[in-house]
Design a protein around this motif. Structure first.
Motif, PDB file in Angstrom:
ATOM      1  N   SER A 117     -73.224 -14.220  21.993  1.00 19.29           N
ATOM      2  CA  SER A 117     -73.947 -13.745  23.167  1.00 19.29           C
ATOM      3  C   SER A 117     -74.497 -12.340  22.960  1.00 19.29           C
ATOM      4  O   SER A 117     -73.932 -11.544  22.198  1.00 19.29           O
ATOM      5  CB  SER A 117     -73.001 -13.755  24.377  1.00 19.29           C
ATOM      6  N   SER A 118     -75.574 -12.024  23.656  1.00 20.31           N
ATOM      7  CA  SER A 118     -76.198 -10.704  23.650  1.00 20.31           C
ATOM      8  C   SER A 118     -76.843 -10.474  25.020  1.00 20.31           C
ATOM      9  O   SER A 118     -76.954 -11.410  25.821  1.00 20.31           O
ATOM     10  CB  SER A 118     -77.262 -10.605  22.552  1.00 20.31           C
ATOM     11  N   PRO A 119     -77.312  -9.263  25.298  1.00 28.96           N
ATOM     12  CA  PRO A 119     -77.968  -9.016  26.586  1.00 28.96           C
ATOM     13  C   PRO A 119     -79.207  -9.889  26.784  1.00 28.96           C
ATOM     14  O   PRO A 119     -79.934 -10.185  25.828  1.00 28.96           O
ATOM     15  CB  PRO A 119     -78.352  -7.532  26.508  1.00 28.96           C
ATOM     16  N   TRP A 120     -79.457 -10.260  28.037  1.00 26.90           N
ATOM     17  CA  TRP A 120     -80.653 -11.015  28.399  1.00 26.90           C
ATOM     18  C   TRP A 120     -81.112 -10.582  29.786  1.00 26.90           C
ATOM     19  O   TRP A 120     -80.397  -9.869  30.483  1.00 26.90           O
ATOM     20  CB  TRP A 120     -80.401 -12.521  28.346  1.00 26.90           C
ATOM     21  N   GLY A 134     -84.336  -7.790  38.278  1.00 28.68           N
ATOM     22  CA  GLY A 134     -82.883  -7.672  38.284  1.00 28.68           C
ATOM     23  C   GLY A 134     -82.373  -6.937  37.059  1.00 28.68           C
ATOM     24  O   GLY A 134     -83.135  -6.543  36.174  1.00 28.68           O
ATOM     25  N   PRO A 135     -81.061  -6.757  36.979  1.00 26.09           N
ATOM     26  CA  PRO A 135     -80.464  -5.983  35.887  1.00 26.09           C
ATOM     27  C   PRO A 135     -80.392  -6.760  34.587  1.00 26.09           C
ATOM     28  O   PRO A 135     -80.518  -7.989  34.565  1.00 26.09           O
ATOM     29  CB  PRO A 135     -79.049  -5.698  36.415  1.00 26.09           C
ATOM     30  N   ILE A 136     -80.184  -6.038  33.492  1.00 25.61           N
ATOM     31  CA  ILE A 136     -79.878  -6.678  32.217  1.00 25.61           C
ATOM     32  C   ILE A 136     -78.484  -7.298  32.323  1.00 25.61           C
ATOM     33  O   ILE A 136     -77.552  -6.672  32.815  1.00 25.61           O
ATOM     34  CB  ILE A 136     -79.933  -5.656  31.069  1.00 25.61           C
ATOM     35  N   PRO A 152     -70.140 -14.609  38.052  1.00 28.39           N
ATOM     36  CA  PRO A 152     -71.573 -14.276  37.985  1.00 28.39           C
ATOM     37  C   PRO A 152     -71.965 -13.339  36.853  1.00 28.39           C
ATOM     38  O   PRO A 152     -72.985 -13.566  36.193  1.00 28.39           O
ATOM     39  CB  PRO A 152     -71.846 -13.646  39.360  1.00 28.39           C
ATOM     40  N   LYS A 153     -71.185 -12.316  36.559  1.00 28.14           N
ATOM     41  CA  LYS A 153     -71.566 -11.365  35.515  1.00 28.14           C
ATOM     42  C   LYS A 153     -71.557 -12.007  34.129  1.00 28.14           C
ATOM     43  O   LYS A 153     -72.148 -11.466  33.184  1.00 28.14           O
ATOM     44  CB  LYS A 153     -70.627 -10.164  35.516  1.00 28.14           C
ATOM     45  N   ASN A 154     -70.889 -13.152  33.983  1.00 23.02           N
ATOM     46  CA  ASN A 154     -70.762 -13.808  32.680  1.00 23.02           C
ATOM     47  C   ASN A 154     -71.706 -14.988  32.491  1.00 23.02           C
ATOM     48  O   ASN A 154     -71.720 -15.602  31.418  1.00 23.02           O
ATOM     49  CB  ASN A 154     -69.332 -14.315  32.484  1.00 23.02           C
ATOM     50  N   ILE A 155     -72.471 -15.328  33.508  1.00 25.63           N
ATOM     51  CA  ILE A 155     -73.335 -16.496  33.414  1.00 25.63           C
ATOM     52  C   ILE A 155     -74.357 -16.302  32.302  1.00 25.63           C
ATOM     53  O   ILE A 155     -75.004 -15.260  32.203  1.00 25.63           O
ATOM     54  CB  ILE A 155     -74.028 -16.766  34.765  1.00 25.63           C
ATOM     55  N   SER A 202     -76.841  -5.343  21.198  1.00 27.84           N
ATOM     56  CA  SER A 202     -78.253  -4.990  21.170  1.00 27.84           C
ATOM     57  C   SER A 202     -78.519  -3.997  22.297  1.00 27.84           C
ATOM     58  O   SER A 202     -77.969  -4.137  23.390  1.00 27.84           O
ATOM     59  CB  SER A 202     -79.141  -6.229  21.351  1.00 27.84           C
ATOM     60  N   ASP A 203     -79.360  -2.999  22.016  1.00 28.78           N
ATOM     61  CA  ASP A 203     -79.745  -2.046  23.052  1.00 28.78           C
ATOM     62  C   ASP A 203     -80.795  -2.621  23.996  1.00 28.78           C
ATOM     63  O   ASP A 203     -81.073  -2.039  25.038  1.00 28.78           O
ATOM     64  CB  ASP A 203     -80.294  -0.758  22.419  1.00 28.78           C
ATOM     65  N   GLU A 204     -81.378  -3.747  23.626  1.00 27.56           N
ATOM     66  CA  GLU A 204     -82.411  -4.378  24.439  1.00 27.56           C
ATOM     67  C   GLU A 204     -82.016  -5.821  24.725  1.00 27.56           C
ATOM     68  O   GLU A 204     -81.280  -6.435  23.952  1.00 27.56           O
ATOM     69  CB  GLU A 204     -83.753  -4.386  23.704  1.00 27.56           C
ATOM     70  N   PRO A 205     -82.509  -6.394  25.829  1.00 28.31           N
ATOM     71  CA  PRO A 205     -82.276  -7.826  26.051  1.00 28.31           C
ATOM     72  C   PRO A 205     -82.973  -8.637  24.974  1.00 28.31           C
ATOM     73  O   PRO A 205     -84.123  -8.364  24.622  1.00 28.31           O
ATOM     74  CB  PRO A 205     -82.890  -8.078  27.439  1.00 28.31           C
TER      75      PRO A 205
END
Length: 333
Positions: A117-120, A134-136, A152-155, A202-205
């Motif tokens: 997993s990584s930011p999205w 919305g937020p990253i 929700p934070k893990n979806i 990752s610093d970016e989504p």
């Protein structure tokens, strides 16, 4: 290590060129591209062929009659021998380094790792440009407690991680009977089977999920049926609770509160469309959490303590309507 990019496409000619541009620009080398035209009535296949004609990666465009999203994803990952799969909806976007970043973690992953997993992030298109919505989001969890997947934070959008082929095979792939929530369903089933999540920084989504105008949850013209989604969600939560109570799900108190709040939000939306389904939903939720009443908003919590939740929701529906009409916060009344 090869990574397969699986792209289900149904009437997607309006978006597919932009989506495939983000595929062609991937910095990772070992890529297998599979586009599945799910019985489109437009020029989806021709659009895909044109977008990929000078691609440096091998690709295939498969044709089938319309089978739905879950079945089409299954066709895609089963058509490749790649050990890791990147699911990509035909209107979404990959960061150029997504596969490079996540593959580095995947190649080192233990056998119990099902997802990297990584930011999205969700995005929307305004005046021809993508805007954040919305937020990253960052799914940082171990899945030691399968119910963590529902917090929700893990979806995870199914395209936000790389997914292990081994674990797709272990659970039999996506449930092809589901018309909504097939991604949440497979994530929970994999977690229940012992699959865990690794995180690639990752610093970016690295994945952008395009949101379209119009109602997403409801009945009738909405994209997803709220009754079916609530039934699926509460059923998955029940499977994650060892003795039928949410206290046995292994969640932290904070995650338990967040999950119950999300259940309440779904139930409140269901209340607007299907009162009988709402009553069944909250009967099941109260078995999971005896004495449950929503903690927020504050006025709904207080009313529920006095007159019961269903009566309180009836009144709260009127309050929300007045708020929409007046534009004034409830605290000012």
């Amino acid at each position: 290590m090869k990574v397969a990019i699986v792209i289900p496409a149904y009437n997607a000619e309006a978006w597919l060129t932009d989506t495939l541009k983000t595929v062609v620009e991937q910095t990772y080398d070992a890529v297998d591209i599979i586009v599945i035209n799910d019985g489109s009535r437009d020029q989806t296949s021709q659009t895909a062929a044109k977008a990929l004609e000078n691609c440096r990666f091998p690709y295939r465009i498969l044709e089938q009659s319309n089978k739905g999203l879950g079945a089409t994803r299954n066709v895609g990952w089963r058509a490749t021998d790649a050990p890791w799969v990147q699911f990509l909806d035909a209107d979404d976007f990959l960061h150029p380094r997504k596969l490079e970043i996540q593959a580095k973690a995947a190649v080192k992953a233990a056998s119990d790792i099902a997802f990297v997993s990584s930011p999205w992030r969700q995005v929307t298109e305004q005046n021809g440009a993508l805007q954040p919505l919305g937020p990253i989001r960052e799914a940082r969890f171990s899945a030691r407690a399968p119910a963590e997947v529902l917090v929700p934070k893990n979806i995870m959008h199914p395209g936000s991680p790389l997914t292990s082929r081994r674990w797709l095979e272990a659970v039999g792939g996506f449930d092809e009977s589901l018309r909504v929530g097939e991604d949440t369903d497979i994530h929970v089933r994999i977690a229940l089977a012992g699959g865990k999540v690794a995180y690639a920084h990752s610093d970016e989504p690295l994945y952008l999920w395009r949101m379209h105008p119009g109602p997403r949850l409801g009945i009738g013209k909405s994209r997803y049926n709220i009754t079916e989604l609530c039934d699926l969600h509460i059923g998955l939560l029940e499977q994650c609770c060892k003795d039928g109570r949410i206290a046995s799900a292994g969640l932290t108190p904070e995650d338990t509160d967040a999950l119950l709040s999300y259940c309440s939000t779904l139930g409140r939306l269901l209340f607007r469309y299907d009162r009988a389904a709402f009553r069944r939903y909250f009967e099941r939720l109260r078995r999971l959490s005896p004495g449950f009443i929503p903690k927020d908003p504050w006025y709904l919590h207080r009313l529920s303590q006095v007159i019961g939740y269903e009566n309180a929701e009836t009144i709260a529906g009127g309050v929300r309507q007045l708020k929409r009409l007046t534009g004034r916060p409830i605290a000012e009344w």
